[in-house]
Write an enzyme that holds these catalytic residues in place. Structure first.
Site, short mmCIF file in Angstrom:
data_model
loop_
_atom_site.label_atom_id
_atom_site.label_comp_id
_atom_site.label_asym_id
_atom_site.label_seq_id
_atom_site.Cartn_x
_atom_site.Cartn_y
_atom_site.Cartn_z
CB VAL A 131 20.86 33.03 -9.25
CG1 VAL A 131 20.61 31.67 -9.88
CG2 VAL A 131 22.33 33.14 -8.81
CD GLU B 183 21.22 44.01 -4.15
OE1 GLU B 183 21.00 42.99 -4.84
OE2 GLU B 183 20.77 45.12 -4.42
N1 THU Z 1 18.43 42.71 -9.12
C1 THU Z 1 19.41 42.54 -8.17
O1 THU Z 1 20.21 41.60 -8.25
N2 THU Z 1 19.45 43.42 -7.14
C2 THU Z 1 18.60 44.48 -6.97
O2 THU Z 1 18.67 45.17 -5.97
C3 THU Z 1 17.62 44.79 -8.01
C4 THU Z 1 17.46 43.79 -9.08
C5 THU Z 1 18.35 41.76 -10.23
C6 THU Z 1 17.12 40.90 -10.23
C7 THU Z 1 16.97 40.56 -11.70
O3 THU Z 1 17.76 39.42 -11.97
C8 THU Z 1 17.56 41.76 -12.41
O4 THU Z 1 18.33 42.47 -11.45
C9 THU Z 1 16.53 42.70 -13.01
O5 THU Z 1 15.56 43.03 -12.10
#
Ligand code: THU
Length: 127
Positions: free
Chosen positions: A41, A53
Site C-alpha cells: 500500500v 509482507e
Molecule cells: N515492496 C514490497 O511490498 N515488499 C518487498 O519486500 C519489497 C518492496 C513494495 C514496496 C513498494 O510499494 C514497491 O514494492 C516497490 O518498492
C-alpha cells in the site's frame, strides 16, 4: 497444504501501487494454522509505503495476538521477481519460529524457491 504463492499472487492483484507500478502480494501460514494475506500500500509521501509482507504480518497479529508465529510466508510481485526487502526480513524475524526456521518462498526464474529465514537474514538483530 495451501498454495501460498498462488494466494500471494492473488493478493498482489489488490495492491495499491500507483507510484512504483510494482504490485506485490504476500501470504502466510501461522504456527496455529491461520492463513493471512497482504499487499503493498503506497503513499504519495513515499516513505509511508507499507510492503506486502508487513501488511500480512499485521493482519496475522491482529487476528491471533502477540504470540503469533509465521510458519511459512510467500511473496510474489506481478511485474518482476525479488526477495523480501531487508526491512521485511527483520519484521519476519520478529515473528519467526525458533532459529529462523520459518520458511520463505519467493519466485526465481518463474519458479517458487523456498529458503529458511536464517539463510535470508543471517546474524539477525534481536533484543
Ligand atoms: N515492496 C514490497 O511490498 N515488499 C518487498 O519486500 C519489497 C518492496 C513494495 C514496496 C513498494 O510499494 C514497491 O514494492 C516497490 O518498492
Amino acid at each position: 497444504m495451501p498454495d501460498l504463492s498462488a494466494l500471494a499472487r492473488e493478493a498482489a492483484g489488490r495492491a495499491y501501487a500507483p507510484y512504483s507500478g510494482f504490485q506485490v502480494g504476500a501470504a502466510l501460514l501461522t504456527a496455529q494454522g491461520g492463513l493471512f494475506t497482504g499487499c503493498n500500500v503506497e503513499n504519495a509521501s513515499y516513505g509511508l509505503t507499507v510492503c506486502a509482507e508487513r501488511a500480512a504480518i499485521c493482519q496475522a497479529v491482529a487476528a491471533e495476538g502477540a504470540g503469533m508465529k509465521v510458519a511459512r510466508l510467500a511473496v510474489v510481485c506481478l511485474q518482476r521477481e525479488f526477495p523480501p526487502c531487508g526491512a521485511c526480513r527483520q519484521v519476519i524475524a520478529e515473528f519467526s519460529l525458533p532459529l529462523g526456521s520459518t520458511e520463505v518462498t519467493l519466485i526465481q526464474n518463474g519458479q517458487p524457491v523456498t529458503l529458511r529465514l536464517a539463510d535470508l537474514l543471517p546474524h539477525s538483530f534481536s533484543l
